[in-house]
Each structure stands twice: as structure tokens, then as C-alpha cells.
Motif scaffolding. Structure first.
Motif, PDB file in Angstrom:
ATOM      1  N   GLY A 114      13.056 -16.352 -20.659  1.00  8.77           N
ATOM      2  CA  GLY A 114      12.866 -16.949 -19.348  1.00  8.77           C
ATOM      3  C   GLY A 114      11.399 -17.026 -18.976  1.00  8.77           C
ATOM      4  N   TRP A 115      11.093 -17.948 -18.087  1.00  8.72           N
ATOM      5  CA  TRP A 115       9.773 -18.044 -17.466  1.00  8.72           C
ATOM      6  C   TRP A 115       9.938 -17.780 -15.971  1.00  8.72           C
ATOM      7  N   PHE A 127      12.234 -17.056 -10.464  1.00 13.28           N
ATOM      8  CA  PHE A 127      12.717 -17.693 -11.680  1.00 13.28           C
ATOM      9  C   PHE A 127      12.209 -19.126 -11.758  1.00 13.28           C
ATOM     10  N   THR A 146      14.940 -20.938 -18.019  1.00 14.06           N
ATOM     11  CA  THR A 146      15.427 -20.054 -19.053  1.00 14.06           C
ATOM     12  C   THR A 146      16.090 -20.868 -20.145  1.00 14.06           C
ATOM     13  N   THR A 185      19.743 -24.642 -21.243  1.00 12.66           N
ATOM     14  CA  THR A 185      18.562 -24.405 -20.415  1.00 12.66           C
ATOM     15  C   THR A 185      18.941 -24.522 -18.947  1.00 12.66           C
ATOM     16  N   CYS A 191       6.566 -14.611 -19.105  1.00 10.75           N
ATOM     17  CA  CYS A 191       7.763 -14.822 -19.906  1.00 10.75           C
ATOM     18  C   CYS A 191       8.496 -13.490 -20.026  1.00 10.75           C
ATOM     19  N   ILE A 242      21.618 -15.214 -21.108  1.00  7.08           N
ATOM     20  CA  ILE A 242      20.890 -16.158 -20.273  1.00  7.08           C
ATOM     21  C   ILE A 242      21.110 -15.807 -18.802  1.00  7.08           C
ATOM     22  N   THR A 260      19.380 -16.265 -14.609  1.00  5.80           N
ATOM     23  CA  THR A 260      18.484 -17.008 -13.729  1.00  5.80           C
ATOM     24  C   THR A 260      17.899 -16.121 -12.640  1.00  5.80           C
ATOM     25  N   HIS A 319      15.484 -12.315 -12.211  1.00  2.00           N
ATOM     26  CA  HIS A 319      14.647 -11.415 -12.997  1.00  2.00           C
ATOM     27  C   HIS A 319      15.394 -10.131 -13.375  1.00  2.00           C
ATOM     28  N   TYR A 321      16.361  -8.887 -17.233  1.00  4.56           N
ATOM     29  CA  TYR A 321      15.372  -9.154 -18.272  1.00  4.56           C
ATOM     30  C   TYR A 321      14.740  -7.823 -18.692  1.00  4.56           C
TER      31      TYR A 321
END
Length: 122
Positions: free
Chosen positions: A35-36, A47, A50, A58, A96, A102, A104, A106, A109
Motif C-alpha cells: 500500500g501507499w 490511505f 493498494t 487495486t 509504502c 489487501i 485500505t 493503515h 500493515y
């Protein structure tokens, strides 16, 4: 030891483009969603985009859809964020991150990079 190293940030004029890269090591890269996220001064970490481990799915924040594209190269253990039509409100530190599925948000992560600054001038 897991490392995520972002690069590609910088100063760009509004309407310009940047391509961020995140090189990963120390993890089985293709098994992690990537993810970015971004964080502006005084704001929470938000977010942005991802991508699944295989790259077939995506998701984007609405303000990024149509302007940003997240891709990955599992052979190079690298994830990218192509950012076009940049706006001053895109100014932030971009991070990142890697997650086992996956997501959406934070939360969830597990691993994070140190961030790269993106500044968009008007």
C-alpha cells in the motif's frame, strides 16, 4: 529484517508527474499486499492506494482515482506509484507499507518504509 525503501519524491509544479518506488527486502514480497499512504503536516496518515500480492487487484482513494496508478514488479520486489496531474493538496510524505492481505486502512500493515517527501507547488 524487513526493509522498505521509498524513492522518487521531490518538488514538482501543479499538473506535473512523479513516480514513486518502494524497494522491499527481507520478506516474501509476492505474498504481501502493498500500500501507499501519505501524511501531510498536522494530518493523519491517509490511505492512497493498494495492490494485491499478485497485482490483479487495486484500490484507490477517490481523489487519486484516474490520476495515480499503483503497480508492482514481483521479480524486482518493488512497488510503484505513478502520480499524474499532481495538485498542491497532494503534498505530503508518502509511505509504502506491506500487509498480509489487501487493506485500505493503515491498520493491519505490518511493515513501513521511512517515507519520501512529495511537494507540489501551485
Amino acid at each position: 529484517q524487513v526493509q522498505l525503501v521509498e524513492s522518487g519524491g521531490g518538488l514538482v509544479q501543479a499538473g506535473g508527474s512523479l513516480r514513486l518506488s518502494c524497494a522491499a527486502s527481507g520478506l516474501s514480497f509476492s505474498t504481501f499486499a502493498m500500500g501507499w499512504f501519505r501524511q501531510a503536516p498536522g494530518e493523519e496518515r491517509d490511505f492512497v492506494a493498494t495492490i494485491s500480492g499478485s497485482g490483479d487487484r487495486t484500490y484507490y482513494i477517490s481523489s487519486a482515482r484516474g490520476r495515480f496508478t499503483i503497480t508492482r514488479d514481483n521479480a524486482k520486489n518493488t512497488v510503484y506509484l505513478q502520480m499524474n496531474s499532481l495538485k498542491p493538496e497532494d503534498t505530503a510524505i508518502y509511505y509504502c507499507a506491506a500487509a498480509p492481505l489487501i487493506l485500505t486502512t493503515h491498520r493491519g500493515y505490518e511493515f513501513w518504509g521511512q517515507g519520501t517527501q512529495v511537494t507540489v507547488s501551485s
